[in-house]
Design a protein around this motif. Structure first.
Motif, PDB file in Angstrom:
ATOM      1  N   SER A   1      -8.053  -1.186   6.131  1.00 54.55           N
ATOM      2  CA  SER A   1      -8.897  -1.101   4.940  1.00 54.55           C
ATOM      3  C   SER A   1      -8.229  -1.738   3.721  1.00 54.55           C
ATOM      4  CB  SER A   1      -9.258   0.356   4.645  1.00 54.55           C
ATOM      5  OG  SER A   1      -8.095   1.156   4.545  1.00 54.55           O
ATOM      6  N   ALA A   2      -6.915  -1.507   3.541  1.00 52.00           N
ATOM      7  CA  ALA A   2      -6.212  -2.115   2.406  1.00 52.00           C
ATOM      8  C   ALA A   2      -6.181  -3.633   2.547  1.00 52.00           C
ATOM      9  CB  ALA A   2      -4.790  -1.561   2.306  1.00 52.00           C
ATOM     10  N   VAL A   3      -6.052  -4.093   3.782  1.00 54.35           N
ATOM     11  CA  VAL A   3      -6.048  -5.528   4.053  1.00 54.35           C
ATOM     12  C   VAL A   3      -7.397  -6.138   3.688  1.00 54.35           C
ATOM     13  CG1 VAL A   3      -5.767  -7.278   5.851  1.00 54.35           C
ATOM     14  CG2 VAL A   3      -4.369  -5.198   5.888  1.00 54.35           C
ATOM     15  N   ALA A   4      -8.469  -5.431   3.997  1.00 52.42           N
ATOM     16  CA  ALA A   4      -9.813  -5.929   3.690  1.00 52.42           C
ATOM     17  C   ALA A   4     -10.011  -6.094   2.181  1.00 52.42           C
ATOM     18  CB  ALA A   4     -10.865  -4.987   4.265  1.00 52.42           C
ATOM     19  N   GLU A   5      -9.478  -5.158   1.405  1.00 48.91           N
ATOM     20  CA  GLU A   5      -9.590  -5.260  -0.055  1.00 48.91           C
ATOM     21  C   GLU A   5      -8.840  -6.475  -0.581  1.00 48.91           C
ATOM     22  OE1 GLU A   5      -8.381  -1.632  -1.907  1.00 48.91           O
ATOM     23  OE2 GLU A   5      -9.720  -0.381  -0.695  1.00 48.91           O
ATOM     24  N   MET A   6      -7.642  -6.694  -0.067  1.00 46.09           N
ATOM     25  CA  MET A   6      -6.875  -7.855  -0.519  1.00 46.09           C
ATOM     26  C   MET A   6      -7.554  -9.150  -0.094  1.00 46.09           C
ATOM     27  SD  MET A   6      -2.851  -6.725  -0.124  1.00 46.09           S
ATOM     28  CE  MET A   6      -2.927  -5.825   1.434  1.00 46.09           C
TER      29      MET A   6
ATOM     30  N   VAL B   1       4.799  -8.654   8.771  1.00 49.53           N
ATOM     31  CA  VAL B   1       3.989  -7.835   7.871  1.00 49.53           C
ATOM     32  C   VAL B   1       3.844  -8.433   6.474  1.00 49.53           C
ATOM     33  CG1 VAL B   1       4.536  -5.693   9.080  1.00 49.53           C
ATOM     34  CG2 VAL B   1       6.023  -6.457   7.208  1.00 49.53           C
ATOM     35  N   ALA B   2       4.556  -9.507   6.177  1.00 50.28           N
ATOM     36  CA  ALA B   2       4.689  -9.996   4.799  1.00 50.28           C
ATOM     37  C   ALA B   2       3.358 -10.297   4.128  1.00 50.28           C
ATOM     38  CB  ALA B   2       5.588 -11.231   4.768  1.00 50.28           C
ATOM     39  N   LYS B   3       2.530 -11.103   4.758  1.00 49.76           N
ATOM     40  CA  LYS B   3       1.323 -11.600   4.108  1.00 49.76           C
ATOM     41  C   LYS B   3       0.167 -10.606   4.207  1.00 49.76           C
ATOM     42  CE  LYS B   3       3.733 -15.422   3.811  1.00 49.76           C
ATOM     43  NZ  LYS B   3       4.387 -15.885   2.573  1.00 49.76           N
ATOM     44  N   THR B   4      -0.009 -10.025   5.385  1.00 43.14           N
ATOM     45  CA  THR B   4      -1.143  -9.130   5.611  1.00 43.14           C
ATOM     46  C   THR B   4      -1.061  -7.873   4.759  1.00 43.14           C
ATOM     47  OG1 THR B   4      -1.399  -9.918   7.874  1.00 43.14           O
ATOM     48  CG2 THR B   4      -2.366  -7.777   7.349  1.00 43.14           C
ATOM     49  N   TYR B   5       0.147  -7.316   4.623  1.00 47.84           N
ATOM     50  CA  TYR B   5       0.300  -6.016   3.963  1.00 47.84           C
ATOM     51  C   TYR B   5       1.024  -6.108   2.610  1.00 47.84           C
ATOM     52  CZ  TYR B   5      -0.886  -4.457   8.671  1.00 47.84           C
ATOM     53  OH  TYR B   5      -1.511  -4.269   9.877  1.00 47.84           O
ATOM     54  N   ALA B   6       1.133  -7.321   2.045  1.00 45.58           N
ATOM     55  CA  ALA B   6       1.836  -7.513   0.769  1.00 45.58           C
ATOM     56  C   ALA B   6       3.252  -6.940   0.849  1.00 45.58           C
ATOM     57  CB  ALA B   6       1.059  -6.875  -0.387  1.00 45.58           C
TER      58      ALA B   6
ATOM     59  N   VAL C   1      10.572   1.255   9.524  1.00 45.47           N
ATOM     60  CA  VAL C   1       9.665   2.406   9.482  1.00 45.47           C
ATOM     61  C   VAL C   1       8.441   2.079   8.626  1.00 45.47           C
ATOM     62  CG1 VAL C   1       9.423   4.819   8.763  1.00 45.47           C
ATOM     63  CG2 VAL C   1      11.507   4.067   9.925  1.00 45.47           C
ATOM     64  N   ALA C   2       8.655   1.355   7.529  1.00 47.80           N
ATOM     65  CA  ALA C   2       7.521   0.919   6.703  1.00 47.80           C
ATOM     66  C   ALA C   2       6.599   0.006   7.513  1.00 47.80           C
ATOM     67  CB  ALA C   2       8.032   0.198   5.456  1.00 47.80           C
ATOM     68  N   ALA C   3       7.193  -0.903   8.286  1.00 45.02           N
ATOM     69  CA  ALA C   3       6.385  -1.799   9.117  1.00 45.02           C
ATOM     70  C   ALA C   3       5.623  -1.028  10.185  1.00 45.02           C
ATOM     71  CB  ALA C   3       7.288  -2.855   9.760  1.00 45.02           C
TER      72      ALA C   3
ATOM     73  N   PRO D   1       0.814  -1.223   0.000  1.00 48.07           N
ATOM     74  CA  PRO D   1       0.000   0.000   0.000  1.00 48.07           C
ATOM     75  C   PRO D   1       0.845   1.270   0.000  1.00 48.07           C
ATOM     76  CG  PRO D   1      -0.976  -1.619   1.460  1.00 48.07           C
ATOM     77  CD  PRO D   1       0.335  -2.195   1.003  1.00 48.07           C
ATOM     78  N   ASP D   2       0.345   2.289  -0.708  1.00 44.10           N
ATOM     79  CA  ASP D   2       1.104   3.523  -0.931  1.00 44.10           C
ATOM     80  C   ASP D   2       1.561   4.199   0.360  1.00 44.10           C
ATOM     81  OD1 ASP D   2       0.861   3.188  -3.630  1.00 44.10           O
ATOM     82  OD2 ASP D   2      -0.796   4.610  -3.886  1.00 44.10           O
ATOM     83  N   TYR D   3       0.698   4.246   1.370  1.00 46.41           N
ATOM     84  CA  TYR D   3       1.066   4.974   2.592  1.00 46.41           C
ATOM     85  C   TYR D   3       2.258   4.324   3.288  1.00 46.41           C
ATOM     86  CZ  TYR D   3      -1.436   1.433   5.412  1.00 46.41           C
ATOM     87  OH  TYR D   3      -1.852   0.279   6.014  1.00 46.41           O
ATOM     88  N   ILE D   4       2.420   3.023   3.112  1.00 44.64           N
ATOM     89  CA  ILE D   4       3.564   2.319   3.692  1.00 44.64           C
ATOM     90  C   ILE D   4       4.830   2.657   2.912  1.00 44.64           C
ATOM     91  CG2 ILE D   4       4.546   0.031   4.156  1.00 44.64           C
ATOM     92  CD1 ILE D   4       1.658  -0.984   4.525  1.00 44.64           C
TER      93      ILE D   4
END
Length: 416
Positions: A305-310, A253-258, A294-296, A62-65
């Motif tokens: 919300s991004a997780v819900a879409e994925m 963070v690997a799976k949940t947040y791509a 910092v990304a994590a 996700p962009d914000y990350i």
């Protein structure tokens, strides 16, 4: 001429002659990464290979990350060494996230930030195992677990579940495997490779069994947000508080947040064990990459919300792949309730003739599928249960349908 003197039987190489240590030489390559690498190599060579091997979301981070990481790159603070156990602000955020998502209250001092989930798993086992200690490992298991146990000096003891139980082991099976050497139970829900999810009652029963026998539990919660339908994720130390002093939770963070390539995981557990693991890490790697940390931090502190879409996309693909696999005669695929893997039984196809060959094992069948259908899957042998295939559905919808259609066509030709 006299008869030649018989040569002596070659002896095993001595310690001084051995080029690779026995400990490291005994480690097998990651089967899932090997399949993924082969698929990518064939694709680079021009072959239209579709890979179901690696458990890697096809979505971008996700962009914000990403933006948080860009800003971190510009900050000189992150150009230097930081505490080996993790940025204090990230450890605090992981503790808060653990309470939010699992209902498990921990302190930042109980968190160790690691270079991905694999390092978390190895360091957790290394911190609590002595040589010869046994670890009960439900199978099918992710290929890395037994290797990490052995590398830490432990002995994996497999307890096998199959499709008739939804790939979930029972307390009776666990008790039958317990010996005086048993020290740890590995508990994974949702499961890689099967997608099995233990219900709340099952989870509690297993946790109370572990407490009764004074066992440690290492629980891998990296797929906690990827559950579907009526399935519900249950955190073992949250539902069995008596276990907390002997429970290590690994996550990342690997799976949940791509974020598979960012390599940030963590251990949550008792302070003394986490400190011991941190001491190991201080000599092995020092701090995890600061930009990735910092990304994590942005990931675990943000909303879901991004997780819900994925997850919605994975759910759609889950239903498609299960339906298509079960349309193949000789294939039986239970419906996975979590993660992003299908784990069909192909035992009924072994020994049948397919394009002039009779694969006797799921290794041979997966090789045939790659050669003839140009589709990469991982054989069940990699997960401790021959006769199965693992297919990740964390790939695009079009590739998924095309890949399974090729498998359908190939396996549909099977004859006695």
């Amino acid at each position: 001429m006299s008869a030649a003197t018989p040569s002596a039987t070659p002896s095993a190489p001595s310690a001084t002659d051995r080029r690779v240590s026995a400990r490291i030489g005994a480690i097998s390559e990651s089967a899932t990464l090997a399949v993924d690498a082969k698929a990518k190599a064939l694709k680079a060579a021009g072959r239209p290979v579709i890979g179901f091997g690696a458990g890697e979301p096809d979505f971008p981070t996700p962009d914000y990350i990403v933006e948080a990481a860009v800003e971190a790159c510009r900050n000189p603070k992150y150009h230097r060494y930081t505490p080996a156990g993790g940025l204090p602000e990230l450890k605090a955020a992981i503790a808060a996230k653990t309470l939010r998502d699992s209902g498990y209250e921990v302190d930042a001092s109980q968190v160790l930030v690691t270079n991905g989930g694999k390092q978390a798993i190895y360091e957790a086992f290394a911190a609590i195992l002595d040589p010869g200690d046994e670890v009960i490992v439900p199978a099918p298991y992710w290929t890395t677990y037994p290797e990490s146990i052995r590398l830490a000096g432990g002995v994996p003891v497999e307890v096998v579940a199959d499709e008739t139980t939804g790939y979930r082991v029972s307390v009776e099976q666990l008790e039958a495997a317990r010996t005086e050497r048993t020290k740890v139970l590995l508990f994974v829900s949702p499961s890689n490779p099967t997608g099995a999810v233990y219900g709340e009652a099952e989870t509690e029963e297993i946790g109370r069994w572990a407490v009764e026998h004074g066992l440690w539990v290492l629980t891998d919660e990296i797929y906690e947000h990827l559950v579907y339908g009526d399935a519900k994720f249950t955190s073992l130390p949250a539902i069995v508080p008596e276990l907390r002093d002997k429970c290590l939770v690994v996550n990342g963070v690997a799976k949940t947040y791509a974020m598979t390539g960012w390599r940030v995981g963590w251990i949550v557990g008792p302070k003394d064990v986490v400190k011991a693991a941190a001491n190991l890490q201080s000599h092995a790697t020092s701090n995890v990459n600061n930009v990735a940390q910092v990304a994590a931090l942005a990931a675990v502190s943000g909303d879901l919300s991004a997780v819900a879409e994925m997850r919605a996309a994975f759910d759609r693909r889950r239903q498609t792949i299960v339906r298509m696999l079960n349309e193949i005669d000789g294939v039986l695929c239970p419906v996975p309730e979590g993660a992003f893997y299908a784990y069909p039984s192909v035992k009924a196809l072994l020994g049948k003739e397919i394009r002039g060959k009779r694969p006797q094992t799921s290794v041979e069948l997966s090789a045939l599928i790659l050669d003839e259908a140009e589709v990469a899957v991982v054989p069940g042998e990699a997960f401790g249960t021959p006769g199965y295939l693992r297919l990740s559905y964390a790939l695009g919808d079009e590739d998924l349908v095309e890949g399974v259609s090729r498998i359908q066509k190939l396996l549909g030709e099977a004859t006695d």
